[in-house]
Each structure stands twice: as C-alpha cells, then as structure tokens.
Design an enzyme around this catalytic site. Structure first.
Site, mmCIF file in Angstrom:
data_model
loop_
_atom_site.group_PDB
_atom_site.id
_atom_site.type_symbol
_atom_site.label_atom_id
_atom_site.label_comp_id
_atom_site.label_asym_id
_atom_site.label_seq_id
_atom_site.Cartn_x
_atom_site.Cartn_y
_atom_site.Cartn_z
ATOM 1 N N GLY A 11 0.832 -1.206 0.000
ATOM 2 C CA GLY A 11 0.000 0.000 0.000
ATOM 3 C C GLY A 11 0.862 1.249 0.000
ATOM 4 N N ARG A 21 13.480 9.967 -2.655
ATOM 5 C CA ARG A 21 14.401 11.089 -2.891
ATOM 6 C C ARG A 21 15.672 10.931 -2.057
ATOM 7 N NH1 ARG A 21 14.929 15.704 0.242
ATOM 8 N NH2 ARG A 21 15.512 17.639 -0.785
ATOM 9 N N ARG A 25 19.388 10.259 -3.639
ATOM 10 C CA ARG A 25 20.433 11.287 -3.494
ATOM 11 C C ARG A 25 21.588 10.797 -2.613
ATOM 12 N NH1 ARG A 25 17.115 17.058 -3.977
ATOM 13 N NH2 ARG A 25 16.698 16.717 -6.184
ATOM 14 N N ARG A 72 0.862 -4.981 -5.868
ATOM 15 C CA ARG A 72 0.973 -6.245 -5.138
ATOM 16 C C ARG A 72 1.145 -7.318 -6.214
ATOM 17 N NH1 ARG A 72 -0.737 -4.528 0.071
ATOM 18 N NH2 ARG A 72 -2.257 -2.865 -0.067
ATOM 19 N N ASP A 103 5.217 -5.124 5.937
ATOM 20 C CA ASP A 103 5.828 -6.417 6.267
ATOM 21 C C ASP A 103 5.726 -7.439 5.139
ATOM 22 O OD1 ASP A 103 3.158 -6.669 6.685
ATOM 23 O OD2 ASP A 103 3.305 -7.600 8.665
ATOM 24 N N GLY A 104 4.680 -7.367 4.314
ATOM 25 C CA GLY A 104 4.584 -8.258 3.153
ATOM 26 C C GLY A 104 5.759 -8.024 2.207
ATOM 27 N N THR A 125 4.225 2.617 5.661
ATOM 28 C CA THR A 125 2.814 2.225 5.734
ATOM 29 C C THR A 125 2.139 3.134 6.753
ATOM 30 O OG1 THR A 125 1.274 0.523 6.556
ATOM 31 C CG2 THR A 125 3.532 0.340 7.302
ATOM 32 N N ASP A 127 -0.073 2.298 8.733
ATOM 33 C CA ASP A 127 -0.610 1.511 9.854
ATOM 34 C C ASP A 127 0.235 1.533 11.129
ATOM 35 O OD1 ASP A 127 -2.519 0.848 7.999
ATOM 36 O OD2 ASP A 127 -1.672 -1.109 7.530
ATOM 37 N N ASP A 129 2.491 -0.464 12.078
ATOM 38 C CA ASP A 129 2.441 -1.812 12.660
ATOM 39 C C ASP A 129 3.716 -2.614 12.420
ATOM 40 O OD1 ASP A 129 2.144 -2.044 9.928
ATOM 41 O OD2 ASP A 129 0.511 -3.492 10.009
ATOM 42 N N ARG A 171 -5.926 -1.499 9.255
ATOM 43 C CA ARG A 171 -6.035 -2.966 9.166
ATOM 44 C C ARG A 171 -6.089 -3.589 10.562
ATOM 45 N NH1 ARG A 171 -2.029 -5.057 4.665
ATOM 46 N NH2 ARG A 171 -0.588 -4.164 6.168
ATOM 47 N N ALA A 186 -11.328 12.187 21.718
ATOM 48 C CA ALA A 186 -12.469 11.277 21.560
ATOM 49 C C ALA A 186 -12.944 10.770 22.926
ATOM 50 C CB ALA A 186 -12.068 10.103 20.674
ATOM 51 N N LYS A 213 -21.688 17.218 28.517
ATOM 52 C CA LYS A 213 -20.936 17.185 27.253
ATOM 53 C C LYS A 213 -21.886 17.482 26.086
ATOM 54 C CE LYS A 213 -17.137 14.208 28.530
ATOM 55 N NZ LYS A 213 -15.876 13.796 27.985
ATOM 56 N N HIS A 249 -9.980 6.115 2.021
ATOM 57 C CA HIS A 249 -8.669 6.334 1.395
ATOM 58 C C HIS A 249 -8.124 7.746 1.493
ATOM 59 C CE1 HIS A 249 -8.938 2.249 0.018
ATOM 60 N NE2 HIS A 249 -7.685 2.348 -0.357
ATOM 61 N N GLN A 251 -7.192 8.911 3.968
ATOM 62 C CA GLN A 251 -6.111 8.748 4.958
ATOM 63 C C GLN A 251 -4.792 8.321 4.329
ATOM 64 O OE1 GLN A 251 -8.013 6.581 8.651
ATOM 65 N NE2 GLN A 251 -9.307 6.344 6.859
HETATM 66 P P1 ATP Z 1 0.981 -2.646 3.407
HETATM 67 O O1 ATP Z 1 1.182 -2.976 4.833
HETATM 68 O O2 ATP Z 1 0.980 -1.197 3.156
HETATM 69 O O3 ATP Z 1 -0.153 -3.346 2.744
HETATM 70 P P2 ATP Z 1 2.813 -4.639 2.533
HETATM 71 O O4 ATP Z 1 4.214 -4.552 2.100
HETATM 72 O O5 ATP Z 1 2.555 -5.439 3.773
HETATM 73 O O6 ATP Z 1 2.295 -3.161 2.629
HETATM 74 P P3 ATP Z 1 1.693 -6.702 0.843
HETATM 75 O O7 ATP Z 1 0.622 -6.637 -0.176
HETATM 76 O O8 ATP Z 1 1.499 -7.643 1.979
HETATM 77 O O9 ATP Z 1 1.927 -5.216 1.335
HETATM 78 O O10 ATP Z 1 3.072 -7.118 0.131
HETATM 79 C C1 ATP Z 1 3.513 -6.466 -1.048
HETATM 80 C C2 ATP Z 1 4.085 -7.478 -2.009
HETATM 81 O O11 ATP Z 1 5.193 -8.143 -1.394
HETATM 82 C C3 ATP Z 1 3.155 -8.597 -2.414
HETATM 83 O O12 ATP Z 1 2.304 -8.262 -3.465
HETATM 84 C C4 ATP Z 1 4.114 -9.705 -2.816
HETATM 85 O O13 ATP Z 1 4.575 -9.531 -4.149
HETATM 86 C C5 ATP Z 1 5.266 -9.509 -1.851
HETATM 87 N N1 ATP Z 1 5.088 -10.444 -0.731
HETATM 88 C C6 ATP Z 1 4.190 -10.353 0.282
HETATM 89 N N2 ATP Z 1 4.273 -11.414 1.105
HETATM 90 C C7 ATP Z 1 5.233 -12.206 0.590
HETATM 91 C C8 ATP Z 1 5.797 -13.465 0.975
HETATM 92 N N3 ATP Z 1 5.379 -14.124 2.056
HETATM 93 N N4 ATP Z 1 6.772 -13.955 0.201
HETATM 94 C C9 ATP Z 1 7.207 -13.308 -0.890
HETATM 95 N N5 ATP Z 1 6.736 -12.129 -1.300
HETATM 96 C C10 ATP Z 1 5.758 -11.581 -0.587
#
Ligand code: ATP
Length: 324
Positions: A11, A21, A25, A72, A103-104, A125, A127, A129, A171, A186, A213, A249, A251
């Site tokens: 994301g 940038r 650089r 993705r 983390d993905g 991100t 989030d 997280d 999320r 809040a 309030k 979105h 955000q």
């Molecule tokens: P966000 O938290 O903003 O969604 P993210 O990096 O966690 O960001 P993901 O969609 O989970 O977003 O991961 C981005 C891309 O990284 C995926 O589309 C995929 O190509 C790759 N990826 C995610 N998980 C794995 C995994 N377990 N092994 C290999 N590649 C991965």
C-alpha cells in the site's frame, strides 16, 4: 557496491516520495548508480526500471503517493517470479535493493536476500504496525488527516448534541485510531488489540452527556468493528442521534507532514548507508529518535504492539468524575 535499486511496494503511504528522494540522493552522493523500479515487485521481475538522476527526484518531497508507483505481485512469491527478478538485477549488475513498504514487502525482500542480493527495508505504511521502528512513514500524516476530520465533525456534532462515530484505517492495527483519538479528544477509542464492550461505551456516553458534554466522539479502528454497526448499537442503547463517517482512502493521500518528511529522509538515507556498510536482510527504523538497523527475520516475525499506556491516558482524558 556500485549499483542500487529502489522500489515501493504494498500500500502507498504519504512520505514514500521523500524516502525515494533520500535514497536516490544519498546513493549518488556515495558514488552509486541508482535504478528506480516501477510497480514494486511486479516491475522488478519485468525489468521495469530506469536510472534515476539527482534531478529526477526533485519536486516530489511534498507529494503524497509514490512516483515509482506500487503494486501487489502474486508472481514474485513464486520461485519462477524470483528467478525473473534475479535475472533483471544481475543483468544490470545491481547488488543492493532498498525496499520501501510494509511487512509483506519485507517477506519478499528476505527471498532476494537469500539469493544473494543485499536488501534493506524502509518501513512505509500508514498503519504503524512494523516491529523495529517507533514510527512508520505515513502514519503521522494519516493521523493528521483523521484529526482534521475530527475537528470538523466535532463542530457539527456539538450543534446537534450527537454521537459521532469515525471509522479509520489501520487494518489489524489500532495505532491510527488511538493516536487520532488521543489528539482529537475522543470519548472512546475502539481498537483491535483491546477488547471493548459497547454497553460500557454506551454508559460512558450517557454519563458524559448527562454531565454536560455537547457531543461524543467514538473513533473505531477498521480492524476492531464496523463504524455503522457501532453507530446503530449506540443509537439504540443511548437514545441519542448518531452519525457515522468512514474516512477511507483520504487517509492514504495528501502532502506528508514535516514529521513524515524528516522520518522518510532519515530512513531513506540510512537504508543506503546500511547497504554500503555491508548490511543485508535488514530494515532501518527509528527507535528512541535514533536510526536502528533490525534483521528482517526479527521484523517480520514480531508485531508492533499498541502502547497500552496511551490507551489508558486517552480514557482518563475522556472521563469526567461526577461528584457524589
Ligand atoms: P501494506 O502494509 O501497506 O499493505 P505490505 O508490504 O505489507 O504493505 P503486501 O501486499 O502484503 O503489502 O506485500 C507487497 C508485495 O510483497 C506482495 O504483493 C508480494 O509480491 C510480496 N510479498 C508479500 N508477502 C510475501 C511473501 N510471504 N513472500 C514473498 N513475497 C511476498
């Protein structure tokens, strides 16, 4: 190391451009050639990349989104997808990759590291997280966007003595809800990390309204509950009119805050330093206002928890003690 690539993945988040940038650089400053990869891993395995010059990253710091685009990719996690990515990297003699994402994206980075490419992650991100950093790039801007909405909604809510429910992103993480709730005053914050009881929320709102309030604001993290369901429950249980806003979105967009620009600049540059210093399979983060390098094996296997003391502080701020 003479050639480095930079990509954004997962994301998008405000501040990613400032990180691009900074990485470009700093790498040029360190004597490297830099390739900008478009559409994250999708572009990497197709060889969709071009050399970036100093001036190519001018005038982007203030823009939300990512000039490199993001995606993705379902193909990259497969061995064939990684073979394709490796071919494109080795063909250009690229030895290191800066990966800006969540983390993905870092799990993907680990696979490149296993195949001998030096990788360094930058946490981007909204989030907040990611383990190994106190703040992720984009979180502060997203909180400010929510805060702006809370300020505006508060005006209309007090005119009508209403309960407003604001559903925010994050999320599985309650960080945006908690930070924006704390900063926005809040009455209650509903987050996935801490169980909530809507009867308790309802009692608290009624007590608050009875004690003078003019409105009640409830911030709901998307991973904890649906704003409209909370709104309907509270309307029935309190008898007050409720209005629900799902911010969505907006955000994720907008010009990054000063905090996010500085964070992104520090971390983008630090990622290049880490690669040039021989690090790999690592992520740079900010821990106690210092740049810290953490192994991706640690980062992807731990979850950044919510600061429960902030949750408690928020609750205290929103509780009026009634004299008996
Ligand atoms: P966000 O938290 O903003 O969604 P993210 O990096 O966690 O960001 P993901 O969609 O989970 O977003 O991961 C981005 C891309 O990284 C995926 O589309 C995929 O190509 C790759 N990826 C995610 N998980 C794995 C995994 N377990 N092994 C290999 N590649 C991965």
């Amino acid at each position: 190391m003479k050639r480095i690539a930079v990509l954004t993945s997962g994301g998008d988040a405000p501040g990613m451009n400032a990180a691009i940038r900074a990485a470009v650089r700093k790498a040029i400053h360190g004597g490297c050639e830099v390739f900008g990869v478009e559409y994250g891993y999708t572009g990497l395995l197709k060889g969709q990349m071009k050399i970036m010059r100093y001036e190519d990253v001018g005038n982007i710091m203030q823009r939300g989104g990512t000039i490199l685009k993001t995606a993705r990719s379902t193909q990259f996690p497969t061995p064939e997808g990684q073979d394709m990515a490796m071919r494109e990297l080795t063909r250009r003699e690229i030895e290191g990759v800066v990966i800006i994402g969540g983390d993905g994206s870092f799990r993907g980075a680990q696979l490149l590291a296993k195949r001998g490419i030096k990788v360094c992650g930058v946490p981007g991100t909204i989030d907040n997280d990611i383990f190994g950093t106190d703040y992720t790039i984009g979180f502060d801007t997203a909180c400010n966007t929510v805060l702006d909405a809370i300020n505006k909604i508060r005006d209309t809510a007090s005119s009508h003595k209403r309960i407003v429910i604001i559903e925010v992103m994050g999320r599985d993480s309650g960080w945006i809800a908690l930070a924006a709730g704390l900063a926005g005053g809040a009455e209650f914050v509903i987050v996935p990390e801490i169980p909530h009881d809507l009867d308790f929320v309802s009692d608290k709102i009624i007590r608050g309204m009875n004690s003078g309030k003019e409105h009640s604001i409830v911030v709901v993290a998307e991973g904890a509950a649906h704003g409209f369901e909370v709104g309907e429950r509270l309307r029935v249980s309190t008898g007050y009119d409720t209005r629900v806003t799902v911010l969505g979105h907006i955000q994720r967009g907008g010009s990054p805050s000063a905090f996010d620009r500085i964070l992104a600049t520090r971390l983008g540059a630090a990622a290049v330093d880490a690669l040039l210093g021989g690090e790999t399979n690592a992520m740079v983060g900010l821990v106690g206002n210092q740049v810290a390098v953490t192994s991706l094996d640690v980062v992807v296997n731990q979850k950044r928890g919510l600061d429960v003391s902030l949750y408690e502080l928020e609750a205290i701020m929103a509780t009026r003690l009634v004299k008996t």
